[in-house]
Enzyme design. Structure first.
Site, PDB file in Angstrom:
ATOM      1  N   ARG A   1      99.271  88.752  87.407  1.00  0.00           N
ATOM      2  CA  ARG A   1      99.171  87.392  87.764  1.00  0.00           C
ATOM      3  C   ARG A   1      98.383  86.775  88.410  1.00  0.00           C
ATOM      4  O   ARG A   1      97.518  85.844  88.124  1.00  0.00           O
ATOM      5  CB  ARG A   1     100.658  87.036  88.020  1.00  0.00           C
ATOM      6  CG  ARG A   1     101.746  87.195  86.936  1.00  0.00           C
ATOM      7  CD  ARG A   1     103.232  86.474  87.289  1.00  0.00           C
ATOM      8  NE  ARG A   1     103.868  86.778  88.380  1.00  0.00           N
ATOM      9  CZ  ARG A   1     104.547  87.647  88.703  1.00  0.00           C
ATOM     10  NH1 ARG A   1     105.023  88.395  87.557  1.00  0.00           N
ATOM     11  NH2 ARG A   1     104.875  87.869  89.855  1.00  0.00           N
TER      12      ARG A   1
ATOM     13  N   LYS B   1     103.642  68.157  89.713  1.00  0.00           N
ATOM     14  CA  LYS B   1     104.205  67.950  88.445  1.00  0.00           C
ATOM     15  C   LYS B   1     105.585  68.203  88.130  1.00  0.00           C
ATOM     16  O   LYS B   1     106.196  69.066  88.916  1.00  0.00           O
ATOM     17  CB  LYS B   1     103.406  68.785  87.425  1.00  0.00           C
ATOM     18  CG  LYS B   1     103.483  68.747  85.966  1.00  0.00           C
ATOM     19  CD  LYS B   1     103.131  69.644  84.982  1.00  0.00           C
ATOM     20  CE  LYS B   1     104.306  70.618  84.793  1.00  0.00           C
ATOM     21  NZ  LYS B   1     103.872  71.925  83.758  1.00  0.00           N
TER      22      LYS B   1
ATOM     23  N   GLU C   1     106.166  64.272  83.307  1.00  0.00           N
ATOM     24  CA  GLU C   1     105.836  64.771  82.091  1.00  0.00           C
ATOM     25  C   GLU C   1     107.112  64.832  81.096  1.00  0.00           C
ATOM     26  O   GLU C   1     108.066  65.779  81.229  1.00  0.00           O
ATOM     27  CB  GLU C   1     105.414  66.422  82.297  1.00  0.00           C
ATOM     28  CG  GLU C   1     105.202  67.249  80.995  1.00  0.00           C
ATOM     29  CD  GLU C   1     104.656  68.379  81.006  1.00  0.00           C
ATOM     30  OE1 GLU C   1     104.395  69.020  82.244  1.00  0.00           O
ATOM     31  OE2 GLU C   1     104.203  69.176  80.204  1.00  0.00           O
TER      32      GLU C   1
ATOM     33  N   LYS D   1     102.205  62.390  81.428  1.00  0.00           N
ATOM     34  CA  LYS D   1     101.832  63.963  80.769  1.00  0.00           C
ATOM     35  C   LYS D   1     102.680  63.721  79.468  1.00  0.00           C
ATOM     36  O   LYS D   1     103.568  64.255  79.717  1.00  0.00           O
ATOM     37  CB  LYS D   1     101.710  64.838  81.814  1.00  0.00           C
ATOM     38  CG  LYS D   1     101.490  66.101  80.839  1.00  0.00           C
ATOM     39  CD  LYS D   1     101.190  67.298  81.904  1.00  0.00           C
ATOM     40  CE  LYS D   1     100.957  68.507  81.070  1.00  0.00           C
ATOM     41  NZ  LYS D   1     100.508  69.556  81.851  1.00  0.00           N
TER      42      LYS D   1
HETATM   43  P1  13P Z   1     101.097  73.192  77.324  1.00  0.00           P
HETATM   44  O1  13P Z   1      99.718  72.490  77.271  1.00  0.00           O
HETATM   45  O2  13P Z   1     101.121  74.676  76.725  1.00  0.00           O
HETATM   46  O3  13P Z   1     102.170  72.557  76.503  1.00  0.00           O
HETATM   47  O4  13P Z   1     101.695  73.021  79.027  1.00  0.00           O
HETATM   48  C1  13P Z   1     101.530  72.055  79.490  1.00  0.00           C
HETATM   49  C2  13P Z   1     102.218  72.105  80.533  1.00  0.00           C
HETATM   50  O5  13P Z   1     101.863  71.779  81.652  1.00  0.00           O
HETATM   51  C3  13P Z   1     103.884  72.489  80.494  1.00  0.00           C
HETATM   52  O6  13P Z   1     104.632  72.093  81.321  1.00  0.00           O
END
Ligand code: 13P
Length: 361
Positions: free
Chosen positions: A46, A136, A177, A219
């Protein structure tokens, strides 16, 4: 809270037709993606993979910010340099995922609530000291079979708004998001209706909690038909539905919108982002950017395959996707962009193979 700093940082995250590199997969998710690509899911792998991503030469031409995970923000390059220093030196703003994942919602089978409010102010303060300037929080909403419930929408909108308020108090820009998942048989019209309802609930809660919209990035998902829907709409239809939905539900004061990719292929995500940015007959009060994880990383991950001899080719693949998405932000992405990308990717692979053969000899 430093309102001026928040506004400057939020504007910088969506400036210059750049976007965000989401590399904040939890260890469990990252390991799953490694497993799927035949890579051993170890902490060192990772670390090595994330080092590959952030040391990609020229990345900051296309990427304004990188979203890290708790493990990643503390990691270092093999030579001992902290990841966060690498990003800051390169001119990429470091961010951090602060939700702690989703749990089953009580009394609402099949629905999830995102957790992570406990201890959030203390964690935000520590991340800010480490160098992060934005955060986020992701909530997930399933569609189909009677879902989502109003309870799920309200509970997740409430926690998103509280999280955003905590962020701004800590002088960190919140990335909000709320994701309507692609899995299912639902139509694009159903996705439109649920996404609009969700966004309205989120902005009601953001207003109630007194969150400053000029210092916030949304987002969202694009408005898409479910993966198993028999009708897959055109790129043009998706762009129109997505823009109409956002125009109805997102206040113009929001600093920017950066789409998640949600499991779309890399090429389709770029094509749809391009179409959204090309619809010049519809007014757009916010920059429309990208904050992809899978749609920007997947080709690089597959090329890397856990082997250091593939690092350079993988970095080129990442750079190509980032560049494609920058073109898409400008409404200048087309099949040629992709062909040119594939050609240079091919060149990268060939040169990598030659080097490998030289080593073997
Ligand atoms: P994806 O673009 O793979 O959907 O991931 C965005 C993301 O930050 C998920 O929390």
């Amino acid at each position: 809270m430093n309102a001026e700093d928040l506004i400057i940082t939020a504007a910088a995250l969506v400036a210059g037709n750049k976007g965000l590199l989401a590399m904040d997969e939890s260890n469990v998710t990252c390991n799953k993606r490694f497993d799927n690509s035949g890579i051993k899911p170890t902490e060192e792998n990772r670390r090595a993979y994330r080092e590959l991503l952030i040391t990609t030469p020229g990345l900051s031409k296309y990427i304004s910010g990188a979203i890290l995970y708790d493990e990643t923000i503390r990691q270092r390059k093999e030579d001992g340099t902290a990841f966060i220093k690498v990003l800051i030196d390169e001119g990429i703003i470091p961010g951090i995922k602060v939700d702690t994942g989703t749990k089953n919602m009580p009394g609402h089978s099949g629905e999830k609530i995102t957790e992570g409010l406990d201890g959030l102010p203390e964690r935000l303060a520590e991340y800010r000291t480490l160098g992060a300037r934005f955060a986020k929080w992701r909530t997930v909403i399933s569609l189909g079979g009677g879902l989502p419930s109003r309870a799920c929408i309200e509970a997740n909108a409430h926690s998103l708004a509280l999280y955003a308020a905590y962020c701004q108090e800590a002088s960190m820009v919140p990335i909000v998001e709320p994701e309507v998942l692609m899995e299912g048989e639902h139509t694009m019209e159903q996705c439109h209706q649920v996404t609009e309802e969700l966004l309205r609930a989120v902005f009601n809660q953001l207003y109630t909690q007194g969150v400053m919209l000029e210092g916030l990035i949304l987002k969202p998902n694009m408005v898409l038909p479910g993966l198993n829907c028999s009708k897959q709409n055109t790129v043009h239809d998706v762009a129109e539905a997505t823009l109409n939905c956002l125009l109805r539900a997102v206040p113009g004061a929001v600093a920017g919108i950066a789409f998640l990719s949600g499991g779309q292929s890399a090429e389709l995500a770029s094509a749809r982002l391009n179409a959204i940015n090309s619809k010049l007959n519809l007014k757009r009060p916010w920059p429309l950017a990208f904050s992809f994880a899978r749609a920007i990383q997947q080709p690089a991950l597959e090329i890397w395959h856990g082997e250091s001899k593939n690092i350079e080719a993988a970095q080129r693949a990442l750079l190509h996707r980032a560049q494609c998405n920058q073109f898409a932000r400008a409404g200048e992405y087309n099949a040629n962009t992709e062909l040119q990308n594939q050609q240079s990717l091919q060149d990268a692979l060939v040169s990598n193979r030659l080097q490998t053969n030289e080593c073997k000899d």
